[in-house]
Design a protein around this motif. Structure first.
Motif, PDB file in Angstrom:
ATOM      1  N   GLU A  72      17.906  42.690  78.627  1.00 41.20           N
ATOM      2  CA  GLU A  72      18.000  41.235  79.374  1.00 41.20           C
ATOM      3  C   GLU A  72      17.353  40.114  78.429  1.00 41.20           C
ATOM      4  O   GLU A  72      16.417  40.226  77.925  1.00 41.20           O
ATOM      5  N   LEU A  73      18.168  38.950  78.557  1.00 44.36           N
ATOM      6  CA  LEU A  73      18.064  38.050  77.859  1.00 44.36           C
ATOM      7  C   LEU A  73      17.655  36.871  78.654  1.00 44.36           C
ATOM      8  O   LEU A  73      18.204  36.619  79.802  1.00 44.36           O
ATOM      9  N   TRP A  74      16.747  35.955  78.425  1.00 45.63           N
ATOM     10  CA  TRP A  74      16.094  34.837  79.382  1.00 45.63           C
ATOM     11  C   TRP A  74      16.174  33.793  78.390  1.00 45.63           C
ATOM     12  O   TRP A  74      15.616  33.878  77.004  1.00 45.63           O
ATOM     13  N   PHE A  75      16.659  32.561  78.597  1.00 47.28           N
ATOM     14  CA  PHE A  75      16.888  31.654  77.858  1.00 47.28           C
ATOM     15  C   PHE A  75      16.084  30.498  78.489  1.00 47.28           C
ATOM     16  O   PHE A  75      15.607  30.437  79.651  1.00 47.28           O
ATOM     17  N   SER A  76      15.375  29.391  77.654  1.00 43.37           N
ATOM     18  CA  SER A  76      14.744  28.337  77.947  1.00 43.37           C
ATOM     19  C   SER A  76      13.437  28.644  78.464  1.00 43.37           C
ATOM     20  O   SER A  76      12.782  28.234  79.631  1.00 43.37           O
ATOM     21  N   CYS A  77      12.787  30.015  77.769  1.00 42.51           N
ATOM     22  CA  CYS A  77      11.411  30.126  78.284  1.00 42.51           C
ATOM     23  C   CYS A  77      10.507  29.533  77.056  1.00 42.51           C
ATOM     24  O   CYS A  77      10.954  29.596  76.032  1.00 42.51           O
ATOM     25  N   GLN A  78       9.287  29.535  77.531  1.00 36.47           N
ATOM     26  CA  GLN A  78       8.200  29.039  76.361  1.00 36.47           C
ATOM     27  C   GLN A  78       7.069  30.026  76.434  1.00 36.47           C
ATOM     28  O   GLN A  78       6.543  30.375  77.431  1.00 36.47           O
ATOM     29  N   PHE A  79       6.760  30.464  75.089  1.00 31.21           N
ATOM     30  CA  PHE A  79       5.786  31.313  74.905  1.00 31.21           C
ATOM     31  C   PHE A  79       4.320  30.700  75.094  1.00 31.21           C
ATOM     32  O   PHE A  79       4.039  29.475  74.696  1.00 31.21           O
ATOM     33  N   LYS A  80       3.556  31.515  76.003  1.00 32.71           N
ATOM     34  CA  LYS A  80       2.217  30.912  76.401  1.00 32.71           C
ATOM     35  C   LYS A  80       1.208  31.774  75.603  1.00 32.71           C
ATOM     36  O   LYS A  80       0.220  31.065  74.955  1.00 32.71           O
ATOM     37  N   GLU A  81       1.115  33.029  75.949  1.00 35.79           N
ATOM     38  CA  GLU A  81       0.006  33.535  75.277  1.00 35.79           C
ATOM     39  C   GLU A  81       0.253  35.252  75.033  1.00 35.79           C
ATOM     40  O   GLU A  81       1.284  35.754  75.901  1.00 35.79           O
ATOM     41  N   LEU A  82      -0.359  35.926  74.115  1.00 31.92           N
ATOM     42  CA  LEU A  82      -0.100  37.373  74.116  1.00 31.92           C
ATOM     43  C   LEU A  82      -1.148  38.195  75.158  1.00 31.92           C
ATOM     44  O   LEU A  82      -1.873  37.713  75.561  1.00 31.92           O
ATOM     45  N   ILE A  83      -0.305  39.292  75.419  1.00 30.85           N
ATOM     46  CA  ILE A  83      -1.101  40.156  76.433  1.00 30.85           C
ATOM     47  C   ILE A  83      -1.589  41.395  75.471  1.00 30.85           C
ATOM     48  O   ILE A  83      -0.795  41.902  74.944  1.00 30.85           O
ATOM     49  N   TYR A  84      -2.831  41.721  75.733  1.00 33.11           N
ATOM     50  CA  TYR A  84      -3.682  42.735  75.039  1.00 33.11           C
ATOM     51  C   TYR A  84      -4.091  43.853  75.873  1.00 33.11           C
ATOM     52  O   TYR A  84      -4.634  43.636  77.042  1.00 33.11           O
ATOM     53  N   GLN A  85      -4.164  44.774  75.494  1.00 30.83           N
ATOM     54  CA  GLN A  85      -4.827  46.222  76.174  1.00 30.83           C
ATOM     55  C   GLN A  85      -5.325  47.025  74.987  1.00 30.83           C
ATOM     56  O   GLN A  85      -4.733  47.481  74.271  1.00 30.83           O
ATOM     57  N   ASP A  86      -6.588  47.089  75.154  1.00 26.52           N
ATOM     58  CA  ASP A  86      -7.408  47.909  74.349  1.00 26.52           C
ATOM     59  C   ASP A  86      -7.236  47.488  72.900  1.00 26.52           C
ATOM     60  O   ASP A  86      -7.052  48.090  71.873  1.00 26.52           O
ATOM     61  N   GLN A  87      -7.060  46.034  72.795  1.00 24.39           N
ATOM     62  CA  GLN A  87      -6.917  45.329  71.684  1.00 24.39           C
ATOM     63  C   GLN A  87      -5.929  45.512  70.967  1.00 24.39           C
ATOM     64  O   GLN A  87      -5.525  45.448  69.528  1.00 24.39           O
ATOM     65  N   ARG A  88      -4.950  45.798  71.576  1.00 27.90           N
ATOM     66  CA  ARG A  88      -3.528  46.063  70.971  1.00 27.90           C
ATOM     67  C   ARG A  88      -2.654  45.253  71.810  1.00 27.90           C
ATOM     68  O   ARG A  88      -2.568  45.142  73.047  1.00 27.90           O
TER      69      ARG A  88
END
Length: 186
Positions: free
Chosen positions: A1-17
């Protein structure tokens, strides 16, 4: 699935990964969970530059000192029957090159310079004073930059991969990063 016109905000971490990313889509923050997050954001380094210091991939950003500035001129030869430069021609002293455009009569003529677009513009003007081009018009101009630096010591970390200009990938002789990036991704 491709989404266009999105802006990256932040990473999601779980157990420092890294396990995904938050993006803004249509004024909404959306969480995307993924086994692998790839930074292919170009010179913005939007994802890599936000990695924690200890994550395993350097997080520096580009500055003026570690970028080349490119101005692409979309040419149209006004007398195409006259002899004129062709695709693949380069002038290394000024770092001017001709790439394919819309047709043989409409090439893209690029100039590359250090420090800024203003410096690159001065190089272009000096080149034109010395070049022997048949009559032409410039129908469009585009501005961009590309890496002039070493690649990060690592391009991968747990749940993360960095490619393209975000990873400073380029051919040191031809300054073309796209083929190098495709090889790396393969």
């Amino acid at each position: 699935e491709l989404w266009f016109s999105c802006q990256f905000k932040e990473l999601i971490y779980q157990d420092q990964r890294i396990v995904g990313a938050k993006v803004e889509k249509e004024n909404q923050i959306v969480e995307i969970r993924a086994r692998l997050v790839i930074d292919a954001s170009g010179a913005a380094c939007a994802v890599r530059s936000l990695l924690p210091e200890e994550y395993g991939v350097e997080n520096w950003k580009y500055q003026k000192r570690n970028r080349f500035f490119v101005i692409l001129h979309y040419f149209k030869w006004l007398k195409p029957e006259e002899s004129h430069p062709t695709w693949g021609d380069i002038w290394p002293y000024h770092f001017v090159f001709i790439d394919p455009g819309y047709s043989q009569e409409e090439p893209i003529v690029g100039v590359i310079g250090p420090e800024s677009f203003e410096t690159t513009e001065k190089i272009w003007k000096d080149f034109l004073e010395n070049a022997e081009f048949p009559p032409f018009e410039v129908t469009k101009r585009e501005f961009n930059s590309f890496p002039l630096t070493k690649i990060p010591y690592s391009l991968v970390a747990d749940g993360f991969f960095c490619a393209g200009d975000a990873a400073a990938i380029m051919n040191p002789l031809a300054a073309r990063g796209i083929p190098e990036t495709w090889r790396l991704c393969k």
